[in-house]
Design a protein around this motif. Structure first.
Motif, PDB file in Angstrom:
ATOM      1  N   THR A 127       0.012   2.167   9.668  1.00  0.00           N
ATOM      2  CA  THR A 127       0.813   3.080   8.858  1.00  0.00           C
ATOM      3  C   THR A 127      -0.090   3.679   7.792  1.00  0.00           C
ATOM      4  N   CYS A 128      -0.142   5.017   7.717  1.00  0.00           N
ATOM      5  CA  CYS A 128      -0.966   5.717   6.734  1.00  0.00           C
ATOM      6  C   CYS A 128      -0.078   6.472   5.754  1.00  0.00           C
ATOM      7  N   ILE A 129      -0.359   6.305   4.469  1.00  0.00           N
ATOM      8  CA  ILE A 129       0.428   6.944   3.413  1.00  0.00           C
ATOM      9  C   ILE A 129      -0.531   7.680   2.486  1.00  0.00           C
ATOM     10  N   LEU A 140      -0.500  -0.734  -4.051  1.00  0.00           N
ATOM     11  CA  LEU A 140      -1.394  -1.794  -3.590  1.00  0.00           C
ATOM     12  C   LEU A 140      -1.148  -3.082  -4.365  1.00  0.00           C
ATOM     13  N   VAL A 141      -1.033  -2.969  -5.684  1.00  0.00           N
ATOM     14  CA  VAL A 141      -0.803  -4.148  -6.531  1.00  0.00           C
ATOM     15  C   VAL A 141       0.539  -4.797  -6.215  1.00  0.00           C
ATOM     16  N   LEU A 142       1.517  -3.981  -5.804  1.00  0.00           N
ATOM     17  CA  LEU A 142       2.839  -4.505  -5.448  1.00  0.00           C
ATOM     18  C   LEU A 142       2.916  -4.948  -3.992  1.00  0.00           C
ATOM     19  N   ASN A 143       1.754  -5.015  -3.314  1.00  0.00           N
ATOM     20  CA  ASN A 143       1.659  -5.473  -1.923  1.00  0.00           C
ATOM     21  C   ASN A 143       2.399  -4.575  -0.939  1.00  0.00           C
ATOM     22  N   ARG A 144       2.587  -3.301  -1.309  1.00  0.00           N
ATOM     23  CA  ARG A 144       3.169  -2.351  -0.360  1.00  0.00           C
ATOM     24  C   ARG A 144       2.102  -1.750   0.537  1.00  0.00           C
ATOM     25  N   LEU A 145       0.839  -1.892   0.135  1.00  0.00           N
ATOM     26  CA  LEU A 145      -0.298  -1.409   0.909  1.00  0.00           C
ATOM     27  C   LEU A 145      -1.283  -2.553   1.106  1.00  0.00           C
ATOM     28  N   SER A 277      -9.006  -2.948  -2.405  1.00  0.00           N
ATOM     29  CA  SER A 277      -8.023  -3.968  -2.053  1.00  0.00           C
ATOM     30  C   SER A 277      -7.852  -4.932  -3.223  1.00  0.00           C
ATOM     31  N   THR A 278      -6.906  -5.835  -3.092  1.00  0.00           N
ATOM     32  CA  THR A 278      -6.666  -6.838  -4.136  1.00  0.00           C
ATOM     33  C   THR A 278      -7.420  -8.130  -3.860  1.00  0.00           C
TER      34      THR A 278
END
Length: 299
Positions: A127-129, A140-145, A277-278
């Motif tokens: 999935t690309c956003i 990314l920080v909210l783990n959606r990516l 990334s995290t």
């Protein structure tokens, strides 16, 4: 008694004895000793506060309360058997990779970086956003990516635990339609001072590098359009509006997909892209593959 207090192993022993009609046969079926099952049944009856099995002839049968418990036990262990069958038939869980892309990332660059993930044998659903870098970092920080592919790095802070890894330095070239190439390719770069240019936005690292290159060659810059979206720049470019910069290693792809040719390589000009990334140490196998393959892709 609370539901969580029920010992389902004890219930299984009761269920086996009730179905077999004796503790001895149930012990043989379960591969346990008669003493072990007898002890567990006594504990279950004590926990429930009811006698569940009563003697009859040479065996044991459920009491009135035991028949009620046996009905529930039948449903519980039937559902357990169905669950095992479903899991045995189920396909392996789908692996997903959710990638955020900033607008300045060229789509061909993104494709080549993600090409390994797209292979059928990799088994990923991608999935690309697209979005602004700040918005993508928040997701990314909210783990959606899982990762953000960006045209510039992000510096971690005490409140922002993200890590940027370089994806190679991509040498840049100018591209244009056949007509523009025919005019500006001879004696490159001498004629570029009069060439219509399609440029990224002024704050872009690539824009700064391009401006420095033109200053170094003492050439004026005739800006026809500037866009944050690299795909829009290429759309203008393939329509013949002007020349635009793209990675030199993608000349064949640019000709095939956009119908433009390389006018000339911009010596000393490169663009850098980053995987953010995290994870301080990347554990995700897809991210490991993207970072590891980037130097080869950028050649």
């Amino acid at each position: 008694m609370r539901p969580g207090d029920l010992n389902f192993r004890h219930l299984l022993y009761f269920w086996a004895v009730a179905r077999e009609g004796s503790i001895t046969r149930a012990a043989q079926t379960l591969g346990l000793s008669v003493q072990a099952i007898s002890t567990q049944l006594s504990q279950l009856e004590a926990q429930l506060g009811h006698t569940l099995l009563v003697p009859r002839s040479r065996g044991l049968v459920p009491s009135e309360t035991g028949r009620l418990v046996l009905g529930y036990a039948d449903q519980i262990f039937q559902l357990g058997a169905e669950l095992r069958e479903v899991l045995d038939r189920a396909e392996p869980p789908e692996r997903r990779l959710v990638v955020g892309l900033t607008d300045p990332i060229p789509k061909l660059v993104a494709f080549h970086l993600l090409e390994g993930v797209l292979r059928p044998e990799a088994g990923y659903r991608l999935t690309c956003i697209e979005g602004e870098l700040d918005d993508l970092i928040a997701d990314l920080v909210l783990n959606r990516l899982d990762v953000v592919l960006s045209h510039r790095p992000v510096v971690p802070t005490a409140n922002l635990k993200v890590y940027a890894r370089p994806l190679g330095n991509w040498a840049m070239a100018l591209y244009g339609t056949d007509a523009l190439c025919a005019h500006y390719q001879p004696q490159f770069p001498a004629r570029l001072g009069e060439a219509p240019l399609l440029l990224p936005m002024p704050e872009s690292p690539l824009r700064l590098a391009l401006e420095e290159w033109f200053r170094r060659h003492r050439l004026a810059m005739k800006v026809r359009a500037e866009c944050a979206d690299s795909a829009l720049l290429k759309t203008f470019g393939c329509a013949g509006v002007g020349l635009f910069a793209a990675p030199a290693c993608l000349a064949d792809d640019m000709a095939r997909q956009y119908g433009v040719r390389q006018v000339g390589v911009l010596d000393g000009v490169s663009d850098s892209f980053y995987a953010i990334s995290t994870e301080r140490r990347i554990q995700h196998p897809a991210l490991q593959a993207i970072v590891a393959s980037a130097p080869d892709v950028a050649r």
